[in-house]
Design a protein around this motif. Structure first.
Motif, PDB file in Angstrom:
ATOM      1  N   ARG A  85       1.117  -1.206   0.213  1.00 33.63           N
ATOM      2  CA  ARG A  85       0.273  -0.109   0.427  1.00 33.63           C
ATOM      3  C   ARG A  85       1.426   1.109  -0.056  1.00 33.63           C
ATOM      4  NH1 ARG A  85      -1.525   0.846   6.328  1.00 33.63           N
ATOM      5  NH2 ARG A  85       0.393   1.447   6.463  1.00 33.63           N
ATOM      6  N   SER A  88       3.111   4.560   4.987  1.00 33.16           N
ATOM      7  CA  SER A  88       2.647   4.932   6.273  1.00 33.16           C
ATOM      8  C   SER A  88       3.258   6.240   5.933  1.00 33.16           C
ATOM      9  CB  SER A  88       2.535   4.688   7.548  1.00 33.16           C
ATOM     10  OG  SER A  88       2.375   5.825   8.398  1.00 33.16           O
ATOM     11  N   LEU A  91       5.396   6.607   9.569  1.00 32.43           N
ATOM     12  CA  LEU A  91       5.824   4.874  10.518  1.00 32.43           C
ATOM     13  C   LEU A  91       7.396   4.920   9.504  1.00 32.43           C
ATOM     14  CD1 LEU A  91       5.848   2.618  12.147  1.00 32.43           C
ATOM     15  CD2 LEU A  91       4.509   1.177  10.277  1.00 32.43           C
ATOM     16  N   ALA A 175      -1.683  -5.937   7.689  1.00 32.53           N
ATOM     17  CA  ALA A 175      -0.427  -5.166   7.268  1.00 32.53           C
ATOM     18  C   ALA A 175       0.537  -4.963   9.258  1.00 32.53           C
ATOM     19  CB  ALA A 175      -1.324  -3.319   8.637  1.00 32.53           C
ATOM     20  N   PHE A 176       0.303  -6.197  10.175  1.00 27.36           N
ATOM     21  CA  PHE A 176       1.445  -6.524  10.578  1.00 27.36           C
ATOM     22  C   PHE A 176       2.080  -7.423  10.677  1.00 27.36           C
ATOM     23  CE2 PHE A 176      -0.458  -3.181  13.906  1.00 27.36           C
ATOM     24  CZ  PHE A 176       0.761  -2.240  14.626  1.00 27.36           C
ATOM     25  N   PHE A 179       4.718  -6.895   7.693  1.00 25.02           N
ATOM     26  CA  PHE A 179       5.543  -6.889   8.398  1.00 25.02           C
ATOM     27  C   PHE A 179       7.053  -7.291   7.975  1.00 25.02           C
ATOM     28  CE2 PHE A 179       3.910  -3.214  10.471  1.00 25.02           C
ATOM     29  CZ  PHE A 179       3.546  -2.155   9.485  1.00 25.02           C
ATOM     30  N   SER A 238      -3.488   5.748   9.331  1.00 25.97           N
ATOM     31  CA  SER A 238      -2.579   5.335  10.419  1.00 25.97           C
ATOM     32  C   SER A 238      -3.307   5.170  11.674  1.00 25.97           C
ATOM     33  CB  SER A 238      -1.265   6.613   9.953  1.00 25.97           C
ATOM     34  OG  SER A 238      -0.456   6.465   9.498  1.00 25.97           O
ATOM     35  N   THR A 241      -5.075   1.851  10.940  1.00 33.21           N
ATOM     36  CA  THR A 241      -4.099   0.697  10.980  1.00 33.21           C
ATOM     37  C   THR A 241      -3.852   0.395  12.493  1.00 33.21           C
ATOM     38  OG1 THR A 241      -3.672   1.879   9.116  1.00 33.21           O
ATOM     39  CG2 THR A 241      -1.920  -0.244   9.624  1.00 33.21           C
ATOM     40  N   ALA A 242      -3.369   0.720  12.869  1.00 34.11           N
ATOM     41  CA  ALA A 242      -2.441   1.357  13.637  1.00 34.11           C
ATOM     42  C   ALA A 242      -2.738   0.915  15.449  1.00 34.11           C
ATOM     43  CB  ALA A 242      -1.037   2.228  14.036  1.00 34.11           C
ATOM     44  N   PHE A 292      10.313  -4.720  14.466  1.00 32.73           N
ATOM     45  CA  PHE A 292      10.411  -3.640  13.458  1.00 32.73           C
ATOM     46  C   PHE A 292      11.525  -3.535  12.616  1.00 32.73           C
ATOM     47  CE2 PHE A 292       6.097  -0.745  15.149  1.00 32.73           C
ATOM     48  CZ  PHE A 292       5.585  -1.793  13.948  1.00 32.73           C
TER      49      PHE A 292
HETATM   50  C1  OVM Z   1       0.571   3.168  10.095  1.00 33.24           C
HETATM   51  C2  OVM Z   1       1.447   2.586  11.208  1.00 33.24           C
HETATM   52  C3  OVM Z   1       2.297   3.035  12.517  1.00 33.24           C
HETATM   53  C4  OVM Z   1       2.551   1.723  13.550  1.00 33.24           C
HETATM   54  C5  OVM Z   1       2.617   0.943  13.390  1.00 33.24           C
HETATM   55  C6  OVM Z   1       1.548   0.227  11.969  1.00 33.24           C
HETATM   56  C7  OVM Z   1       0.679  -1.734  10.807  1.00 33.24           C
HETATM   57  C8  OVM Z   1       1.143   1.581  11.236  1.00 33.24           C
HETATM   58  O1  OVM Z   1       1.340   4.280  10.556  1.00 33.24           O
HETATM   59  O2  OVM Z   1       0.101   3.138   9.160  1.00 33.24           O
HETATM   60  O3  OVM Z   1       1.689  -0.887  11.653  1.00 33.24           O
END
Ligand code: OVM
Length: 403
Positions: A85, A88, A91, A175-176, A179, A238, A241-242, A292
């Motif tokens: 995608r 961010s 991030l 999303a996690f 990574f 964000s 997502t987070a 991370f």
């Molecule tokens: C984001 C973001 C920020 C922190 C963790 C995260 C999926 C995403 O800015 O999208 O994990």
């Protein structure tokens, strides 16, 4: 499990896979092996470097110049591979691009705005706890508390509509996972991703958001010229997502901590003002966000070895948070310790901008539980939820006792 060879001039190596199911189920042994091997270990399977000691993880996280985020904070190198995608703005960005979106979110998720939510969130927590106790107190704490509470308060606070909220958890989970490597966790979820992402992206538009939430405040910052109108939807993204899975698994961690440590629960009931530090200790102890990556911006020397420019470095937040070089009895969940300095929210420039939101959610739920619940009893073995980045529970069967 790991093959740790010490060759002269180069860091110890390991062929371990930090993202295999065995490690996701129980990361402790790999974390200890990596910490003990040295400040830096070469993970040959992915040709990345790893840091697991608190000293070095902390130092790298505050050194954004040499340990960059702009090439992505997952295994994938955005300079060579197309991200799943648009990256961010927070991030996956470095200064100076990172700074304006960060400033905007820092203000919106800060103490002043949160004070306006406190009463509502405490009342919502009381209501939720009353309801589960009215139903007898036997529950799976993952859906009934850890998921139910954030889903009850956070999407309203962002200001998104009611419809489609069931997409939030799977989107965040994806999303996690993303990574990590393209393993079964990613491949099996990938066919659904366009649907989840399409829904999330649509919620970020100005006309989909209520006029009094975090989302509207982000768009108001664009009106004031603090960010652009092109940036605003990505900053809302964000939050979506987070902001959900992280708090769900943070709450899961603290509930698990107390279920297994009844003496600590007793302590919290005697001093409910310890709810916030209890949450931080649970974040240290379980590290809901385990890892991370960063990318070396130049050849960088760490603990006597050199990480070549352009290489990815995996930061083991969870290992740093259990490092016996930094913590006494690191494996104990202990309310008498000072958990500050843990890296469960990261550290430095990118440190979790939503941590005050997370702490407020935890404080609200723990306070409501402490008022009524004398003891949390695990009634069956809890079951882990595997994710390439998150340490999570799928199921936490509890009986909440009230006398
Ligand atoms: C984001 C973001 C920020 C922190 C963790 C995260 C999926 C995403 O800015 O999208 O994990």
């Amino acid at each position: 499990m790991t093959d740790l060879l010490d060759r002269a001039g180069s860091p110890p190596v390991s062929d371990a896979d930090p993202f295999c199911h065995e490690v996701l189920e129980e990361p402790g042994p790999l974390q200890a092996a990596l910490r003990d091997a040295g400040p830096v270990v070469h993970l040959t399977r992915y040709d990345v470097y790893a840091m697991a000691r608190h000293e070095h993880v902390h130092a790298a996280l505050v050194n954004w110049q040499e340990f960059q985020s702009g090439a992505g904070v997952g295994l994938s190198d955005f300079r060579r591979e197309k991200p799943w995608r648009p990256p961010s703005l927070l991030l996956e960005a470095d200064p100076p691009r990172h700074d304006a979106p960060r400033r905007v979110l820092t203000a919106i998720l800060g103490p002043r705005v949160l004070r306006g939510l406190r009463e509502r969130w405490f009342a919502a927590a009381e209501q939720l706890v009353e309801r589960v106790l009215d139903e007898g107190g036997a529950l799976d704490a993952v859906p009934a508390l850890a998921e139910a509470f954030p889903l009850r308060v956070f999407p309203d606070a962002v200001g998104i509509g009611e419809e489609g909220r069931e997409n939030l958890l799977p989107y965040g989970d994806f999303a996690f996972n993303a990574f990590g490597p393209a393993n079964d966790l990613v491949v099996e979820a990938a066919p659904h991703m366009p649907r989840w992402a399409g829904w999330v992206d649509a919620q970020c538009a100005r006309d989909r958001l209520t006029d009094d939430g975090f989302g509207a405040r982000i768009w108001a910052a664009a009106d004031r010229g603090e960010i652009t109108c092109e940036q605003a939807p990505l900053v809302v993204r964000s939050l979506l997502t987070a902001g959900v899975d992280t708090t769900v698994h943070g709450l899961g961690a603290v509930l698990y901590a107390f279920a297994g440590n009844p003496g600590q629960w007793q302590r919290l009931r005697e001093r409910p003002s310890a709810a916030r530090v209890a949450f931080d200790e649970a974040v240290r102890w379980q590290s809901p966000v385990q890892t991370f990556f960063r990318t070396a911006s130049a050849d960088v020397s760490v603990g006597g070895t050199t990480i070549p420019a352009g290489k990815k470095i995996l930061m083991f937040l969870g290992a740093a948070n259990r490092d016996p070089r930094r913590w006494d009895r690191p494996d104990d969940f202990d309310l008498s310790r000072d958990p500050s300095g843990h890296v469960g929210f990261g550290m430095g420039l990118h440190q979790c901008v939503g941590q005050h939101v997370a702490r407020l959610e935890a404080e609200a739920l723990l306070t409501a539980l402490a008022r009524r619940v004398t003891r949390m009893e695990l009634t069956a073995p809890p079951i882990r939820h595997h994710n390439n980045t998150l340490r999570a529970w799928k199921s936490l069967p509890l009986h909440l006792h009230t006398r």
